[in-house]
Design a protein around this motif. Structure first.
Motif, short mmCIF file in Angstrom:
data_model
loop_
_atom_site.label_atom_id
_atom_site.label_comp_id
_atom_site.label_asym_id
_atom_site.label_seq_id
_atom_site.Cartn_x
_atom_site.Cartn_y
_atom_site.Cartn_z
N SER A 4 20.72 -6.55 2.96
CA SER A 4 21.91 -6.44 3.80
C SER A 4 21.97 -7.56 4.81
O SER A 4 20.94 -8.03 5.31
N SER A 12 23.45 -6.97 7.61
CA SER A 12 23.77 -6.22 8.83
C SER A 12 22.68 -6.25 9.89
O SER A 12 22.94 -5.89 11.03
N SER A 69 28.14 -0.06 2.26
CA SER A 69 29.08 -0.56 1.26
C SER A 69 28.51 -1.84 0.67
O SER A 69 27.70 -2.51 1.31
N LEU A 83 31.15 2.28 -2.17
CA LEU A 83 31.10 2.79 -0.80
C LEU A 83 30.23 4.04 -0.87
O LEU A 83 30.36 4.85 -1.79
N ASP A 101 28.60 7.28 1.42
CA ASP A 101 28.62 8.06 2.65
C ASP A 101 27.73 9.28 2.45
O ASP A 101 28.13 10.28 1.85
N VAL A 116 26.31 -3.93 3.17
CA VAL A 116 26.63 -3.97 4.58
C VAL A 116 26.47 -2.54 5.11
O VAL A 116 26.85 -1.59 4.42
N GLY A 157 27.62 0.46 7.07
CA GLY A 157 28.93 0.90 7.55
C GLY A 157 29.98 0.79 6.45
O GLY A 157 29.73 0.22 5.38
N ILE A 158 31.13 1.35 6.73
CA ILE A 158 32.24 1.35 5.78
C ILE A 158 33.47 0.86 6.52
O ILE A 158 33.91 1.48 7.48
N SER A 159 33.99 -0.30 6.07
CA SER A 159 35.06 -0.92 6.86
C SER A 159 36.38 -0.17 6.71
O SER A 159 37.20 -0.20 7.62
N ASP A 160 36.61 0.50 5.58
CA ASP A 160 37.87 1.22 5.39
C ASP A 160 37.57 2.66 4.92
O ASP A 160 37.54 2.93 3.72
#
Lengths: 212, 212
Positions: A120, A122, B29, B48, B50, B176, B178-181
Protein backbone atom coordinates in the motif's frame (compact mmCIF):
# COMPACT_ATOMS: atom_id res chain seq x y z
CA UNK A 1 12.56 34.23 -11.31
CA UNK A 2 14.11 32.87 -14.51
CA UNK A 3 16.06 30.33 -12.48
CA UNK A 4 12.85 29.28 -10.73
CA UNK A 5 11.11 28.67 -14.08
CA UNK A 6 14.06 26.67 -15.37
CA UNK A 7 14.20 24.61 -12.16
CA UNK A 8 10.44 24.00 -12.26
CA UNK A 9 10.65 22.81 -15.86
CA UNK A 10 13.55 20.52 -15.02
CA UNK A 11 11.70 19.10 -12.03
CA UNK A 12 8.47 18.64 -13.99
CA UNK A 13 10.47 16.98 -16.76
CA UNK A 14 12.06 14.54 -14.36
CA UNK A 15 8.84 13.70 -12.56
CA UNK A 16 6.91 13.29 -15.79
CA UNK A 17 9.29 10.66 -17.11
CA UNK A 18 7.80 7.29 -17.93
CA UNK A 19 9.65 4.29 -16.56
CA UNK A 20 12.57 3.28 -18.78
CA UNK A 21 14.29 -0.08 -19.28
CA UNK A 22 17.01 -0.30 -16.64
CA UNK A 23 20.07 -2.28 -15.56
CA UNK A 24 20.13 -3.87 -12.12
CA UNK A 25 23.09 -2.99 -9.89
CA UNK A 26 26.21 -4.82 -11.15
CA UNK A 27 26.88 -6.43 -7.77
CA UNK A 28 23.98 -8.15 -6.01
CA UNK A 29 23.51 -10.92 -3.51
CA UNK A 30 20.34 -12.46 -2.19
CA UNK A 31 17.99 -15.37 -2.56
CA UNK A 32 15.62 -16.64 -5.18
CA UNK A 33 13.06 -19.34 -5.69
CA UNK A 34 12.06 -20.99 -8.96
CA UNK A 35 8.87 -22.95 -9.50
CA UNK A 36 7.40 -24.51 -12.61
CA UNK A 37 3.78 -24.69 -13.69
CA UNK A 38 3.94 -28.49 -14.10
CA UNK A 39 5.40 -28.86 -10.57
CA UNK A 40 8.35 -30.88 -11.94
CA UNK A 41 10.91 -28.35 -10.74
CA UNK A 42 11.31 -26.12 -7.75
CA UNK A 43 14.50 -24.57 -6.51
CA UNK A 44 15.49 -22.19 -3.77
CA UNK A 45 18.94 -20.71 -3.95
CA UNK A 46 21.26 -18.18 -2.45
CA UNK A 47 22.92 -16.25 -5.23
CA UNK A 48 25.86 -13.92 -5.78
CA UNK A 49 25.81 -11.88 -8.99
CA UNK A 50 28.74 -9.96 -10.47
CA UNK A 51 27.90 -8.37 -13.81
CA UNK A 52 31.32 -6.67 -13.99
CA UNK A 53 33.24 -9.93 -13.89
CA UNK A 54 30.35 -11.90 -15.45
CA UNK A 55 30.34 -14.38 -12.55
CA UNK A 56 27.42 -16.03 -10.73
CA UNK A 57 27.46 -18.30 -7.69
CA UNK A 58 24.35 -20.37 -6.96
CA UNK A 59 23.88 -22.51 -3.86
CA UNK A 60 20.73 -24.39 -4.78
CA UNK A 61 18.39 -26.77 -3.06
CA UNK A 62 15.44 -28.14 -4.94
CA UNK A 63 13.41 -30.91 -6.42
CA UNK A 64 13.32 -32.17 -10.00
CA UNK A 65 10.84 -34.92 -10.98
CA UNK A 66 10.19 -35.60 -7.27
CA UNK A 67 13.91 -36.14 -6.54
CA UNK A 68 15.53 -33.58 -4.26
CA UNK A 69 18.97 -32.24 -5.07
CA UNK A 70 21.43 -29.73 -3.75
CA UNK A 71 23.93 -28.06 -6.00
CA UNK A 72 26.63 -25.48 -5.41
CA UNK A 73 27.92 -24.01 -8.67
CA UNK A 74 30.17 -21.18 -9.75
CA UNK A 75 29.56 -19.88 -13.28
CA UNK A 76 32.43 -17.98 -14.89
CA UNK A 77 31.02 -16.74 -18.20
CA UNK A 78 34.16 -14.90 -19.36
CA UNK A 79 36.19 -18.09 -19.07
CA UNK A 80 33.28 -20.21 -20.38
CA UNK A 81 33.79 -22.44 -17.35
CA UNK A 82 31.65 -23.69 -14.51
CA UNK A 83 32.58 -25.43 -11.28
CA UNK A 84 30.40 -27.79 -9.30
CA UNK A 85 31.59 -27.65 -5.71
CA UNK A 86 31.11 -30.43 -3.11
CA UNK A 87 31.87 -29.11 0.35
CA UNK A 88 31.34 -32.34 2.28
CA UNK A 89 34.42 -34.00 0.76
CA UNK A 90 36.13 -30.87 -0.59
CA UNK A 91 36.00 -31.94 -4.22
CA UNK A 92 35.14 -29.99 -7.31
CA UNK A 93 34.29 -30.60 -10.95
CA UNK A 94 35.32 -28.20 -13.72
CA UNK A 95 33.09 -28.16 -16.78
CA UNK A 96 32.65 -26.09 -19.94
CA UNK A 97 29.93 -23.41 -19.85
CA UNK A 98 28.31 -22.78 -23.20
CA UNK A 99 26.05 -19.83 -22.51
CA UNK A 100 26.11 -16.07 -22.80
CA UNK A 101 25.97 -13.96 -19.67
CA UNK A 102 22.54 -12.36 -19.34
CA UNK A 103 22.67 -9.25 -17.15
CA UNK A 104 19.76 -8.72 -14.73
CA UNK A 105 17.41 -5.88 -15.56
CA UNK A 106 15.17 -4.91 -18.43
CA UNK A 107 16.42 -5.15 -22.05
CA UNK A 108 15.98 -2.00 -24.16
CA UNK A 109 13.54 -3.77 -26.49
CA UNK A 110 11.04 -4.58 -23.69
CA UNK A 111 7.61 -2.93 -23.43
CA UNK A 112 6.15 -1.47 -20.24
CA UNK A 113 3.10 -3.40 -19.08
CA UNK A 114 2.46 -1.10 -16.15
CA UNK A 115 3.57 0.52 -12.94
CA UNK A 116 2.05 -0.58 -9.66
CA UNK A 117 2.51 -0.57 -5.90
CA UNK A 118 3.05 -3.85 -4.08
CA UNK A 119 1.40 -3.44 -0.69
CA UNK A 120 0.00 0.00 0.00
CA UNK A 121 1.03 3.59 -0.61
CA UNK A 122 -1.01 4.67 2.46
CA UNK A 123 1.73 4.38 5.06
CA UNK A 124 5.51 4.35 5.44
CA UNK A 125 7.12 0.94 4.93
CA UNK A 126 3.87 -0.48 3.56
CA UNK A 127 4.50 -0.34 -0.16
CA UNK A 128 6.98 -0.78 -3.00
CA UNK A 129 6.74 0.94 -6.39
CA UNK A 130 7.47 -1.54 -9.19
CA UNK A 131 7.41 -1.66 -13.00
CA UNK A 132 6.39 -4.71 -14.99
CA UNK A 133 7.81 -5.28 -18.46
CA UNK A 134 7.19 -7.82 -21.20
CA UNK A 135 9.46 -8.79 -24.06
CA UNK A 136 10.92 -11.57 -26.15
CA UNK A 137 13.45 -14.07 -24.83
CA UNK A 138 16.75 -14.24 -26.76
CA UNK A 139 16.57 -16.32 -29.97
CA UNK A 140 12.75 -16.03 -30.12
CA UNK A 141 12.36 -18.78 -27.51
CA UNK A 142 9.21 -17.13 -26.18
CA UNK A 143 8.01 -14.25 -24.05
CA UNK A 144 9.06 -13.05 -20.61
CA UNK A 145 7.42 -10.82 -18.01
CA UNK A 146 9.72 -9.20 -15.46
CA UNK A 147 8.94 -6.97 -12.48
CA UNK A 148 11.66 -4.72 -11.03
CA UNK A 149 11.60 -1.93 -8.44
CA UNK A 150 11.21 1.63 -9.80
CA UNK A 151 14.01 2.77 -7.49
CA UNK A 152 17.15 0.71 -7.97
CA UNK A 153 15.92 -1.68 -10.70
CA UNK A 154 16.06 -4.57 -8.19
CA UNK A 155 14.54 -7.80 -9.62
CA UNK A 156 11.28 -8.97 -8.01
CA UNK A 157 9.75 -11.61 -10.29
CA UNK A 158 10.41 -13.09 -13.73
CA UNK A 159 7.91 -15.27 -15.57
CA UNK A 160 8.64 -17.08 -18.81
CA UNK A 161 7.69 -20.15 -20.75
CA UNK A 162 9.70 -23.25 -21.57
CA UNK A 163 8.60 -26.35 -23.42
CA UNK A 164 10.00 -28.65 -20.72
CA UNK A 165 8.37 -27.08 -17.65
CA UNK A 166 5.57 -24.80 -18.90
CA UNK A 167 5.51 -21.43 -17.16
CA UNK A 168 8.49 -20.84 -14.90
CA UNK A 169 8.40 -18.25 -12.12
CA UNK A 170 11.51 -16.86 -10.44
CA UNK A 171 11.01 -14.78 -7.30
CA UNK A 172 13.93 -12.77 -5.94
CA UNK A 173 14.07 -11.71 -2.29
CA UNK A 174 16.46 -10.51 0.45
CA UNK A 175 18.53 -8.77 -2.22
CA UNK A 176 21.43 -6.63 -1.07
CA UNK A 177 23.53 -4.38 -3.29
CA UNK A 178 27.12 -5.59 -3.14
CA UNK A 179 28.84 -8.86 -2.30
CA UNK A 180 30.00 -9.30 1.28
CA UNK A 181 32.44 -12.14 0.55
CA UNK A 182 33.94 -11.77 -2.95
CA UNK A 183 36.12 -14.86 -2.47
CA UNK A 184 32.95 -16.89 -3.03
CA UNK A 185 33.19 -15.87 -6.69
CA UNK A 186 36.58 -17.55 -7.13
CA UNK A 187 36.92 -21.32 -7.41
CA UNK A 188 38.08 -22.91 -4.11
CA UNK A 189 41.68 -24.15 -3.81
CA UNK A 190 40.61 -27.77 -4.17
CA UNK A 191 39.13 -27.19 -7.65
CA UNK A 192 41.12 -28.70 -10.54
CA UNK A 193 42.86 -26.65 -13.22
CA UNK A 194 41.72 -28.95 -16.02
CA UNK A 195 38.23 -29.86 -17.05
CA UNK A 196 36.96 -33.18 -15.74
CA UNK A 197 34.61 -33.84 -18.60
CA UNK A 198 33.28 -32.23 -21.70
CA UNK A 199 29.75 -33.37 -20.91
CA UNK A 200 27.10 -30.94 -19.81
CA UNK A 201 25.78 -31.69 -16.33
CA UNK A 202 22.42 -33.44 -16.28
CA UNK A 203 20.50 -30.63 -14.65
CA UNK A 204 22.39 -27.95 -16.50
CA UNK A 205 19.20 -26.36 -17.74
CA UNK A 206 17.89 -25.86 -14.23
CA UNK A 207 20.83 -23.61 -13.41
CA UNK A 208 20.04 -21.26 -16.22
CA UNK A 209 16.36 -21.23 -15.70
CA UNK A 210 17.01 -19.58 -12.38
CA UNK A 211 18.61 -16.52 -13.96
CA UNK A 212 17.59 -16.29 -17.58
CA UNK B 1 19.41 6.24 34.28
CA UNK B 2 16.69 3.91 35.53
CA UNK B 3 14.30 5.36 32.96
CA UNK B 4 16.89 4.77 30.25
CA UNK B 5 17.22 1.10 31.23
CA UNK B 6 13.43 0.65 31.26
CA UNK B 7 13.10 2.34 27.87
CA UNK B 8 15.93 0.23 26.43
CA UNK B 9 14.27 -2.97 27.65
CA UNK B 10 10.94 -1.91 26.20
CA UNK B 11 12.56 -1.06 22.88
CA UNK B 12 14.53 -4.31 22.80
CA UNK B 13 11.35 -6.20 23.67
CA UNK B 14 9.46 -4.59 20.80
CA UNK B 15 12.23 -5.12 18.26
CA UNK B 16 12.78 -8.71 19.31
CA UNK B 17 9.16 -9.65 18.67
CA UNK B 18 8.57 -12.32 16.10
CA UNK B 19 5.92 -11.56 13.46
CA UNK B 20 2.41 -12.32 14.69
CA UNK B 21 -0.75 -13.21 12.76
CA UNK B 22 -2.45 -9.93 11.88
CA UNK B 23 -5.64 -8.39 10.55
CA UNK B 24 -5.52 -6.27 7.40
CA UNK B 25 -7.00 -2.76 7.67
CA UNK B 26 -10.83 -2.99 7.76
CA UNK B 27 -11.23 -0.63 4.80
CA UNK B 28 -9.13 -1.27 1.71
CA UNK B 29 -9.39 -0.58 -1.99
CA UNK B 30 -7.10 -1.65 -4.80
CA UNK B 31 -6.59 -4.18 -7.52
CA UNK B 32 -5.91 -7.88 -7.70
CA UNK B 33 -5.16 -10.54 -10.25
CA UNK B 34 -5.98 -14.23 -10.03
CA UNK B 35 -4.37 -16.93 -12.13
CA UNK B 36 -4.72 -20.68 -12.05
CA UNK B 37 -2.06 -23.32 -12.59
CA UNK B 38 -4.10 -25.06 -15.32
CA UNK B 39 -4.56 -21.72 -17.17
CA UNK B 40 -8.36 -22.19 -17.22
CA UNK B 41 -8.99 -19.05 -15.18
CA UNK B 42 -7.43 -15.65 -14.95
CA UNK B 43 -9.05 -12.55 -13.55
CA UNK B 44 -8.02 -8.98 -12.92
CA UNK B 45 -10.28 -6.92 -10.72
CA UNK B 46 -10.61 -3.65 -8.93
CA UNK B 47 -11.85 -4.30 -5.41
CA UNK B 48 -13.36 -2.45 -2.48
CA UNK B 49 -13.22 -4.21 0.89
CA UNK B 50 -15.16 -3.26 4.00
CA UNK B 51 -14.62 -5.68 6.87
CA UNK B 52 -16.74 -3.56 9.25
CA UNK B 53 -19.86 -3.84 7.13
CA UNK B 54 -18.78 -7.20 5.64
CA UNK B 55 -19.15 -5.88 2.09
CA UNK B 56 -17.00 -6.48 -1.01
CA UNK B 57 -17.29 -4.93 -4.46
CA UNK B 58 -15.46 -6.62 -7.34
CA UNK B 59 -15.25 -5.21 -10.85
CA UNK B 60 -13.74 -8.16 -12.70
CA UNK B 61 -12.44 -8.82 -16.16
CA UNK B 62 -11.13 -12.24 -16.99
CA UNK B 63 -11.13 -15.46 -18.93
CA UNK B 64 -12.61 -18.82 -17.97
CA UNK B 65 -12.09 -21.83 -20.26
CA UNK B 66 -10.87 -19.50 -23.03
CA UNK B 67 -14.05 -17.35 -22.86
CA UNK B 68 -13.57 -13.80 -21.65
CA UNK B 69 -16.06 -12.28 -19.23
CA UNK B 70 -16.57 -9.09 -17.29
CA UNK B 71 -18.47 -9.05 -14.05
CA UNK B 72 -19.37 -6.30 -11.62
CA UNK B 73 -20.63 -7.70 -8.32
CA UNK B 74 -21.47 -6.39 -4.87
CA UNK B 75 -21.30 -8.97 -2.08
CA UNK B 76 -23.25 -8.15 1.09
CA UNK B 77 -22.36 -10.95 3.51
CA UNK B 78 -24.44 -9.67 6.46
CA UNK B 79 -27.57 -9.73 4.32
CA UNK B 80 -26.49 -12.97 2.57
CA UNK B 81 -27.14 -11.20 -0.73
CA UNK B 82 -25.18 -10.45 -3.84
CA UNK B 83 -25.92 -8.13 -6.76
CA UNK B 84 -24.65 -8.52 -10.29
CA UNK B 85 -24.63 -5.06 -11.84
CA UNK B 86 -24.85 -4.31 -15.58
CA UNK B 87 -23.95 -0.68 -16.23
CA UNK B 88 -24.48 -0.66 -20.00
CA UNK B 89 -28.26 -1.07 -19.65
CA UNK B 90 -28.62 -0.11 -15.97
CA UNK B 91 -29.97 -3.46 -14.85
CA UNK B 92 -29.14 -5.57 -11.85
CA UNK B 93 -29.69 -9.10 -10.57
CA UNK B 94 -30.18 -9.84 -6.87
CA UNK B 95 -29.09 -13.30 -5.75
CA UNK B 96 -28.59 -15.20 -2.50
CA UNK B 97 -25.03 -15.37 -1.15
CA UNK B 98 -24.26 -18.54 0.74
CA UNK B 99 -20.80 -17.91 2.07
CA UNK B 100 -19.12 -16.66 5.22
CA UNK B 101 -17.20 -13.42 5.15
CA UNK B 102 -13.47 -14.15 5.30
CA UNK B 103 -11.54 -11.15 6.58
CA UNK B 104 -8.22 -10.39 4.90
CA UNK B 105 -5.12 -11.06 6.96
CA UNK B 106 -3.53 -14.00 8.71
CA UNK B 107 -5.66 -16.38 10.84
CA UNK B 108 -4.37 -17.04 14.38
CA UNK B 109 -3.78 -20.71 13.61
CA UNK B 110 -1.33 -19.99 10.74
CA UNK B 111 2.39 -20.75 10.99
CA UNK B 112 5.15 -18.35 9.99
CA UNK B 113 7.12 -19.63 7.02
CA UNK B 114 9.52 -16.71 7.08
CA UNK B 115 10.22 -13.01 6.87
CA UNK B 116 11.86 -11.57 3.78
CA UNK B 117 12.49 -8.38 1.84
CA UNK B 118 10.97 -7.95 -1.62
CA UNK B 119 13.46 -5.90 -3.59
CA UNK B 120 16.44 -4.67 -1.61
CA UNK B 121 17.11 -3.24 1.83
CA UNK B 122 20.15 -1.39 0.46
CA UNK B 123 18.42 1.85 -0.48
CA UNK B 124 15.33 3.95 0.31
CA UNK B 125 12.23 2.96 -1.66
CA UNK B 126 13.93 -0.21 -2.92
CA UNK B 127 12.46 -2.81 -0.59
CA UNK B 128 9.42 -4.05 1.28
CA UNK B 129 9.51 -6.17 4.45
CA UNK B 130 6.98 -9.01 4.22
CA UNK B 131 5.96 -12.09 6.20
CA UNK B 132 4.85 -15.34 4.60
CA UNK B 133 2.46 -17.65 6.45
CA UNK B 134 1.05 -21.10 5.79
CA UNK B 135 -2.09 -22.67 7.20
CA UNK B 136 -5.19 -24.73 6.56
CA UNK B 137 -8.14 -23.46 4.52
CA UNK B 138 -11.51 -23.50 6.34
CA UNK B 139 -13.18 -26.95 6.45
CA UNK B 140 -9.87 -28.73 5.72
CA UNK B 141 -10.16 -27.92 2.01
CA UNK B 142 -6.39 -27.71 1.71
CA UNK B 143 -3.45 -25.46 2.48
CA UNK B 144 -2.83 -21.78 1.82
CA UNK B 145 0.29 -19.64 1.71
CA UNK B 146 -0.19 -15.90 2.22
CA UNK B 147 2.31 -13.04 2.13
CA UNK B 148 1.48 -9.73 3.86
CA UNK B 149 3.53 -6.63 4.62
CA UNK B 150 5.17 -6.49 8.07
CA UNK B 151 3.96 -2.90 8.47
CA UNK B 152 0.23 -2.60 7.94
CA UNK B 153 -0.59 -6.27 7.21
CA UNK B 154 -1.39 -5.37 3.59
CA UNK B 155 -2.02 -8.46 1.42
CA UNK B 156 0.60 -9.18 -1.27
CA UNK B 157 0.03 -12.75 -2.51
CA UNK B 158 -2.14 -15.73 -1.62
CA UNK B 159 -1.56 -19.21 -3.00
CA UNK B 160 -3.93 -22.11 -2.44
CA UNK B 161 -5.08 -25.31 -4.05
CA UNK B 162 -8.45 -26.23 -5.52
CA UNK B 163 -9.48 -29.42 -7.27
CA UNK B 164 -11.04 -27.50 -10.17
CA UNK B 165 -8.12 -25.22 -11.06
CA UNK B 166 -5.01 -26.64 -9.33
CA UNK B 167 -2.91 -23.99 -7.64
CA UNK B 168 -4.51 -20.55 -7.62
CA UNK B 169 -2.46 -17.42 -7.12
CA UNK B 170 -3.96 -14.07 -6.11
CA UNK B 171 -1.72 -11.01 -6.32
CA UNK B 172 -2.85 -7.75 -4.70
CA UNK B 173 -1.49 -4.39 -5.84
CA UNK B 174 -2.20 -0.64 -5.75
CA UNK B 175 -3.83 -1.07 -2.35
CA UNK B 176 -4.96 2.03 -0.50
CA UNK B 177 -6.24 2.13 3.07
CA UNK B 178 -9.80 3.49 3.00
CA UNK B 179 -12.55 3.69 0.41
CA UNK B 180 -12.76 6.88 -1.59
CA UNK B 181 -16.36 6.36 -2.77
CA UNK B 182 -18.38 4.44 -0.15
CA UNK B 183 -21.54 4.63 -2.27
CA UNK B 184 -19.99 1.91 -4.42
CA UNK B 185 -20.69 -0.47 -1.54
CA UNK B 186 -24.44 0.13 -1.72
CA UNK B 187 -26.58 -1.42 -4.46
CA UNK B 188 -27.41 1.11 -7.23
CA UNK B 189 -30.96 2.57 -7.40
CA UNK B 190 -31.87 0.36 -10.33
CA UNK B 191 -31.26 -2.86 -8.37
CA UNK B 192 -34.41 -4.82 -7.44
CA UNK B 193 -35.65 -5.30 -3.87
CA UNK B 194 -36.51 -8.93 -4.46
CA UNK B 195 -34.29 -11.77 -5.52
CA UNK B 196 -34.43 -12.64 -9.21
CA UNK B 197 -33.54 -16.25 -8.78
CA UNK B 198 -32.48 -18.68 -6.15
CA UNK B 199 -29.85 -20.16 -8.43
CA UNK B 200 -26.21 -19.57 -7.84
CA UNK B 201 -24.55 -17.72 -10.70
CA UNK B 202 -22.54 -19.92 -13.03
CA UNK B 203 -19.19 -18.43 -12.23
CA UNK B 204 -19.96 -18.00 -8.57
CA UNK B 205 -16.89 -19.90 -7.55
CA UNK B 206 -14.60 -17.56 -9.41
CA UNK B 207 -15.78 -14.65 -7.28
CA UNK B 208 -14.74 -16.34 -4.10
CA UNK B 209 -11.50 -17.63 -5.39
CA UNK B 210 -10.41 -14.05 -5.77
CA UNK B 211 -10.67 -13.36 -2.04
CA UNK B 212 -10.52 -16.61 -0.13
Amino acid sequence: MKLFVVLSCLLAGCLAQRPHPCSSPPLLSGALSVSSQNEKLWVTARYLYDALGQRIRLDEFGSHDNKTFSLDVLLLYREATMYEIFHHNKTCKKMPLKADFQPLGIPKTASLLGQSVLGSSSGPGQGLLVNTWIGDLPDKQGKFMTTVTEFGCIPITTLYHTDQFGWMMTNFFNNVIGISDPSQLNPPDFCPETEDSTEEPADFLSLFLTMH
